[in-house]
Design an enzyme around this catalytic site. Structure first.
Site, PDB file in Angstrom:
ATOM      1  N   GLU B  81       0.816  -1.223   0.000  1.00 56.70           N
ATOM      2  CA  GLU B  81       0.000   0.000   0.000  1.00 56.70           C
ATOM      3  C   GLU B  81       0.844   1.264   0.000  1.00 56.70           C
ATOM      4  O   GLU B  81       0.522   2.225  -0.695  1.00 56.70           O
ATOM      5  CB  GLU B  81      -0.958   0.014   1.206  1.00 56.70           C
ATOM      6  CG  GLU B  81      -2.111  -0.983   1.109  1.00 56.70           C
ATOM      7  CD  GLU B  81      -1.778  -2.345   1.675  1.00 56.70           C
ATOM      8  OE1 GLU B  81      -0.604  -2.574   2.058  1.00 56.70           O
ATOM      9  OE2 GLU B  81      -2.690  -3.191   1.743  1.00 56.70           O
ATOM     10  N   HIS B 150     -10.863  -5.463  10.686  1.00 56.22           N
ATOM     11  CA  HIS B 150     -11.532  -5.450   9.379  1.00 56.22           C
ATOM     12  C   HIS B 150     -12.955  -4.907   9.454  1.00 56.22           C
ATOM     13  O   HIS B 150     -13.779  -5.211   8.581  1.00 56.22           O
ATOM     14  CB  HIS B 150     -11.603  -6.863   8.781  1.00 56.22           C
ATOM     15  CG  HIS B 150     -10.294  -7.443   8.349  1.00 56.22           C
ATOM     16  ND1 HIS B 150      -9.340  -7.879   9.227  1.00 56.22           N
ATOM     17  CD2 HIS B 150      -9.785  -7.664   7.114  1.00 56.22           C
ATOM     18  CE1 HIS B 150      -8.301  -8.348   8.553  1.00 56.22           C
ATOM     19  NE2 HIS B 150      -8.543  -8.227   7.272  1.00 56.22           N
TER      20      HIS B 150
END
Lengths: 329, 355
Positions: B81, B150
């Site tokens: 990322e 998450h």
């Protein structure tokens, strides 16, 4: 931990079988309440589920070389690693079922298992466990022990910044760290070929001036041999190393993954080379165990796993207000 | 020229096709349609992210785009990322218009330096001479037992930091219109889409995740909240799933003789003060409900705006419902306890009207 190779190999077999049977039961438990229409949030085991069927050699053949006091950091696909490390199976299963009796009292779930008694942890962020293992190795060294730390990661994590920063630190400080790269070829849907600029990640060890090992074709015996060497080197203060093992992911990235990105026959080809069957064949051929020995062992394993599931299923859920506890200790 | 009835009919239909066709789409299809239409318009747009290619995005945001645009413009990335979101900054500065997907907003931790020290600050630090027209797509939200790493929304974490527009639309129509606006904006825009509102077959099926979306290209402002239900007794402010819960609560409150107005905030940054203040001027009461953490969050921000600039309208203290400053727990019973729902809203409203 184990005195000789025969004991070690039987131990590896046992852990691989335990893991496989555990995952096969989990596959079924996870689908409960999710049929005929799959809903990720439904059933007794909701949320994402990453199963490790096929990847057992990476964990068992490494962890056989460790003791309870060595540290393991694991991944979002952690069951095989946890089982090999000796995480309390009942509490682990209860955690996955979201029960009060679970390792994290139902707060963590399957990707977030913590068992400090056997120095095991895992997490849901790719690559994040590597620096934790560096820290454990640093602590081991500062304390003057010969304990080691092992970070399990997937081949996808090698492309994260955390990997490179951690490897440099470990090499710079000559830490007792082994990083095991479980190369199952797929980062969700992205193949290793499409994510990684070198064919194998053991060669990356050269960038840190450390030792790199490659294990082909999910071989539990080769993995055992190589891990033994890497762990012994770390214990003797000879520094960190990287082991990459080509392993197999029999199932989807998570349960419910449509897997449209991989060839339909890939898994059947992999299953035909199942590492547990290969080790079993070896044990029999080398007369390290008889058919009867393994049958008895299998029965014990099933009983242990069944007991863990029974414990989990029969345990109570936490009270809702318990959500507010444990933010601060 | 003889009168050609057939041709006239065809022309009439064609006109309809370009101007008025509206289909019911899910959130994810609305996203994919916006992306496709904009990519057809502007060759400088490309998409990078994990599993955005053949997979079509884990939450369906890029469904079908790989087949249409190929790997040059729909780029699967490694799990890097910092690398690829940082690369979006470099490519944007060179005049391209990158769209990058951070698979789960929870993963911001590994890349926040690029997002917040660079993407958000370079335009300002350069005195406006460097433009970064980047859209950062990211999936937010819980409610399906995906646990602490998450399931977050983190609306406020992004809203807190200057230099990024942050939007979080609820309904498919707004998803398409706001995504097109985000792509055309010359500033970095964080576009948060809620997993449960994507209308995915493998999650809870909600009516709200399917809605009418015009086929034509249109834009929806990035800085306006929307009154999604008019009422006179109390204002309920929500974002995404909390808007859905607020509407559910409003329906039930009718049975108790309470007429609630519901505002879908849509834009986290900038926040639409005008719509909030106008509503509270009418109702005199406000409940703010958020699927993010309580402290320093949207509920605090909205309350502070109303307390400072609309105090004279208030007939009761503002009620704040949010996750009570704990990480999102895994076990269903625990998660349900910490995420506000319609019942919590009803309770808050009932306490307020008897104040």
């Amino acid at each position: 931990m184990k005195k000789n190779s025969k004991q070690d190999l039987l131990w590896i077999y046992r852990k691989m079988k335990t893991s496989r049977y555990f995952e096969e039961r989990m596959e079924k438990a996870y689908l409960e309440g999710k049929q005929p229409v799959f809903n990720i949030g439904a059933g007794p085991v909701p949320g994402e589920m990453h199963l490790s069927n096929g990847q057992e050699p990476a964990a068992a053949s490494m962890i056989v070389n460790l003791t309870k006091d060595d540290t393991v950091t694991a991944t979002h696909r952690p069951h095989h690693q946890a089982i090999a490390k000796g995480v309390d199976l009942k509490k682990m299963t209860a955690e996955i079922f979201g029960k009060k009796t679970g390792l994290g009292k139902g707060k963590g779930g399957h990707m977030h298992l913590f068992d400090p008694i056997v120095k095991f942890s895992c997490g849901g962020i790719v690559g994040a466990g590597i620096p934790h293992a560096v820290g454990a190795a640093l602590a081991n060294k500062k304390k003057g022990t010969d304990r080691v730390a092992v970070a399990f990661i997937g081949e996808g994590a090698v492309n994260s910044g955390a990997f490179h920063e951690s490897m440099n630190l470990a090499a710079l400080w000559n830490l007792p760290l082994v990083v095991v790269v479980e190369d199952n070829s797929w980062g969700i849907s992205v193949s290793k070929k499409n994510s990684t600029c070198v064919p194998t990640n053991d060669v990356r060890a050269a960038a840190y001036g450390i030792k790199g090992y490659g294990v082909r074709d999910n071989d539990p015996l080769k993995m055992y041999e190589v891990s033994k060497e890497a762990v012994e080197r770390a214990r003797k203060g000879e520094g960190p190393s990287i082991i990459e093992i080509e392993t197999y992911r029999y199932l989807g990235h998570f349960q419910g993954d449509p897997e449209l990105y991989r060839p339909k026959d890939e898994v059947s080809k992999l299953r035909a080379k199942d590492p547990i069957e290969r080790l079993k064949k070896y044990l029999l051929e080398e007369t390290l165990a008889s058919e009867e020995d393994l049958r008895v062992l299998d029965q014990e394993i099933m009983k242990e796993v069944d007991n863990a599931y029974e414990f989990a299923i029969n345990s109570a859920y936490p009270e809702p207000e318990e959500a507010l506890e444990d933010v601060f200790v | 020229m003889p009168f050609d009835r057939t041709r006239m009919t065809i022309n009439y239909l064609t006109m309809e096709a370009t101007k008025q066709i509206t289909r019911k789409l899910t959130g994810s299809k609305a996203m994919a349609q916006a992306l496709e239409q904009e990519m057809n318009r502007d060759k400088n747009i490309f998409i990078m992210g994990e599993d955005v290619g053949k997979y079509g995005g884990i939450f369906g945001s890029t469904t079908g785009l790989y087949e249409k645009f190929g790997q040059e413009r729909i780029m699967d990335t490694p799990i890097s990322e910092t690398g690829f979101i940082g690369a979006a900054i470099g490519a944007a500065a060179e005049g391209l218009r990158p769209i990058v997907e951070l698979m789960f907003v929870d993963f911001h931790g590994v890349v926040m330096d690029q997002i917040y020290n660079h993407m958000a600050k370079i335009p300002y630090m350069s005195g406006g001479s460097v433009k970064l027209p980047i859209v950062l797509l990211t999936a937010v939200g819980g409610g399906y037992s995906d646990a602490a790493q998450h399931s977050q929304t983190l609306y406020a974490s992004f809203g807190h930091l200057p230099g990024m527009k942050v939007v979080a639309p609820t309904f498919p129509n707004d998803i398409k219109g706001m995504l097109i606006s985000a792509i055309r904006d010359d500033n970095p825009v964080v576009f948060m889409f809620h997993k449960t509102l994507q209308g995915l077959g493998w999650m809870d099926q909600l009516d709200a995740s399917l809605g009418p979306v015009p086929e034509e290209v249109y834009t929806t402002p990035l800085d306006k909240a929307k009154v999604v239900r008019e009422g006179k007794d109390v204002t309920i402010v929500g974002v995404q799933m909390m808007t859905v819960e607020a509407l559910k609560a409003a329906d039930k409150l009718v049975e108790r003789g309470i007429d609630a107005e519901v505002i879908d905030l849509r834009s986290i940054k900038p926040i639409d003060k005008e719509t909030l203040l106008k509503s509270v001027a009418k109702t005199g009461r406000m409940v703010v409900v958020d699927e993010d953490y309580y402290s320093y969050g949207i509920t605090a921000e909205v309350s502070a705006i109303v307390a400072s600039e609309g105090f004279k309208h208030l007939k009761a203290p503002i009620a704040r419902l949010a996750i009570p400053d704990v990480p999102i727990p895994y076990s269903r019973v625990l998660e349900k306890y910490v995420i506000p729902d319609a019942n919590d809203i009803i309770n808050a409203v009932e306490n307020m009207v008897t104040y």
